[in-house]
Design a protein around this motif. Structure first.
Motif: not given
Length: 565
Positions: A385-386, A401-403, A405-410
């Motif tokens: 995911y982008i 960022g990219s990951t 997972n279904l969550m991300y800390v910006v």
């Protein structure tokens, strides 16, 4: 002494001393001696073969001769023959024993001599002289000139003639080409038939058939027929080969069958916008009907079905993700049914992520985002995911960022600024459409009123022996982390040699060591941050009782107030 017997299993050796006896019109008698070596197994039978002297190949006369004598009949009086015999055991057939000179099956056979080592396409003349004890006699008349060339003859019979199909008024035949064409091109084949128990053969085709198959029509329903086929070259008609048994003119019911070759594929992968063709070759009698269905729903309006007597196909143009699924072709006739399923995968970009939302502003510069998987993956797994961000008041989206997972800390955002966020899914075919947060997010420290978990503290009495250590530990919460104040009755406490106050993100504690009578009483906690101040005079009433010990080392002795001493 140990004695071992070794037995070697092999095919028999060749037969010995093959001779011709009782040569008469159309018939000869062969006599031979058994092989000296039987190959370690009993001789089961002998195979007798003949060869026209003008041809190269032998044909079988019998393979069921169990004696060392065999009479061959039905020979042509005009043809010279060679003969050979082979012995057979359970391990196979041995080498043949052949006659040295050709012979004609006539009442008075004369000597025959084969002249070899001649030059091809050269004409030769011959004469013969008799020899006895007195010498060589006068020569015979000179023969007419003859060219040394491959002999030309009628073809031999087809190897196999069989029935391939039948209906109520027809029978279809197939056969193999003759092994020997007589040295000349095969012009065609003559088919003859004989009905039931009749003894007369009737010509079926007026002109020679060039192919090795033929459909005989106009037959009586249910009647039985026998057929024979002969090849024809420029010399003439060759030998006949008959069907092994009678064939009946009746309809043959064959259930549907699918013919699959090396190019057949059950799984088809196509890019979005491309086309795919699903097809099979089939057979059956009567000719099967064909229907195409899609397991997940109706066929696309861009689908086209084409069916002939032996082939059916489903073509889908301009494929999209809606065409992904399983397609089944059903074949059915009066004697059965058959089905085959194809899998179609359309390589497309995935759908957008679902329910993109921020979870929390986690510091003085980061935001935690979460989302759900796309409703469809586009025919290949989601690779990542982008995440993109746009500062409020600008039009520029920046990848942050990219990951997987279904969550991300910006992180590394500007404190006090508002941001929009959006997320794209990526697979083998590319990126999905972006999914945006509902509203902008203000990057600032969240304010949460202080709180304390007093469930384990309410109405509990803390008892400590004098000289020992007691601790009061309380879970707390609040954003920012609250400032902590501890009081004993009305006196504010600070860390000292005997008092230790600790504060972490989610707990606070006070420890008092070398406890004395003055440390007893009610302890109170006050929590304070930007969201408010809370003092716990009622909720946190932690009565502390100090029990003094009797004796020389008791606390009261140090205070010189002990009335027990």
């Amino acid at each position: 002494m140990l004695t071992l017997s070794v037995k070697v299993q092999d095919t028999p050796a060749h037969c010995r001393n093959l001779v011709l006896e009782n040569v008469s019109r159309g018939k000869v008698t062969l006599v031979w001696e058994p092989p000296l070596l039987d190959g370690g197994a009993d001789i089961t039978n002998y195979i007798v073969e003949k060869r026209d002297s003008s041809k190269r190949s032998y044909s079988a006369v019998t393979n069921k001769c169990t004696d060392t004598t065999y009479i061959i009949e039905d020979l042509s009086e005009k043809t010279s023959y060679f003969f050979r015999v082979s012995a057979e055991n359970e391990n196979g057939i041995g080498d043949p024993c052949e006659t040295r000179d050709p012979v004609k099956a006539t009442e008075t056979p004369g000597p025959v001599k084969e002249v070899t080592n001649l030059t091809e396409d050269i004409e030769y003349e011959f004469r013969v002289m008799a020899v006895n004890d007195a010498g060589i006699g006068a020569p015979s008349n000179i023969s007419i000139p003859i060219k040394a060339a491959e002999p030309k003859d009628i073809p031999c019979a087809p190897s196999v003639v069989c029935v391939s199909d039948s209906t109520n008024n027809s029978i279809s035949l197939e056969w193999t080409k003759p092994v020997d064409d007589g040295g000349m091109e095969i012009l065609g084949y003559i088919i003859e038939m004989m009905k039931g128990e009749e003894a007369e053969w009737k010509r079926v085709n007026e002109e020679a058939v060039a192919e090795t198959h033929y459909k005989v029509t106009g037959l009586q329903t249910g009647a039985e027929y026998k057929f024979r086929v002969a090849a024809v070259n420029h010399i003439g008609r060759g030998e006949d080969q008959e069907t092994a048994e009678h064939a009946q003119a009746i309809d043959r019911l064959t259930p549907p069958q699918v013919d699959i070759d090396a190019t057949f594929k059950q799984t088809h992968i196509v890019k979005a916008g491309g086309s795919v063709c699903l097809g099979i070759h089939f057979r059956g009698d009567p000719i099967p009907t064909c229907t195409w269905v899609k397991e997940e729903g109706e066929l696309s309006v861009m689908s086209e079905i084409t069916t002939t007597d032996g082939y059916t196909s489903l073509t889908i143009e301009n494929c999209s993700r809606n065409d992904i699924g399983k397609y089944t072709v059903n074949l059915e006739n009066a004697s059965g049914s058959k089905s085959l399923t194809f899998v179609v995968k359309v390589m497309d970009t995935p759908g957008p992520p679902q329910a993109v939302a921020f979870k929390e502003v986690s510091r003085d510069n980061s935001v935690s985002l979460g989302w759900l998987k796309p409703e469809h993956d586009g025919g290949s797994r989601i690779q990542c995911y982008i995440i993109e961000a746009r500062q409020k008041g600008t039009d520029k989206w920046v990848v942050v960022g990219s990951t997987k997972n279904l969550m991300y800390v910006v992180e590394k955002l500007n404190k006090g600024e508002e941001y929009d966020f959006r997320v794209k899914a990526k697979n083998e075919a590319g990126h999905s459409q972006p999914k945006k947060t509902v509203a902008p997010v203000l990057v600032k420290e969240p304010h949460i009123e202080p709180a304390a978990d007093l469930s384990d503290m309410a109405n509990q009495l803390i008892t400590c022996n004098s000289g020992k250590t007691f601790t009061i530990d309380v879970p707390i919460s609040g954003r920012p982390t609250p400032k902590v104040t501890w009081k004993l009755e009305e006196m504010r406490l600070k860390s000292s040699d005997r008092v230790t106050i600790k504060l972490t993100k989610d707990r606070t504690s006070i420890s008092v060591r070398e406890a004395m009578r003055g440390d007893g009483g009610k302890y109170y906690l006050t929590l304070e941050n930007a969201a408010g101040t809370r003092t716990f005079p009622k909720e946190l009433v932690a009565p502390v009782t100090i029990q003094e010990q009797r004796g020389k080392n008791s606390v009261c002795c140090f205070l010189k107030t002990c009335h027990f001493c």
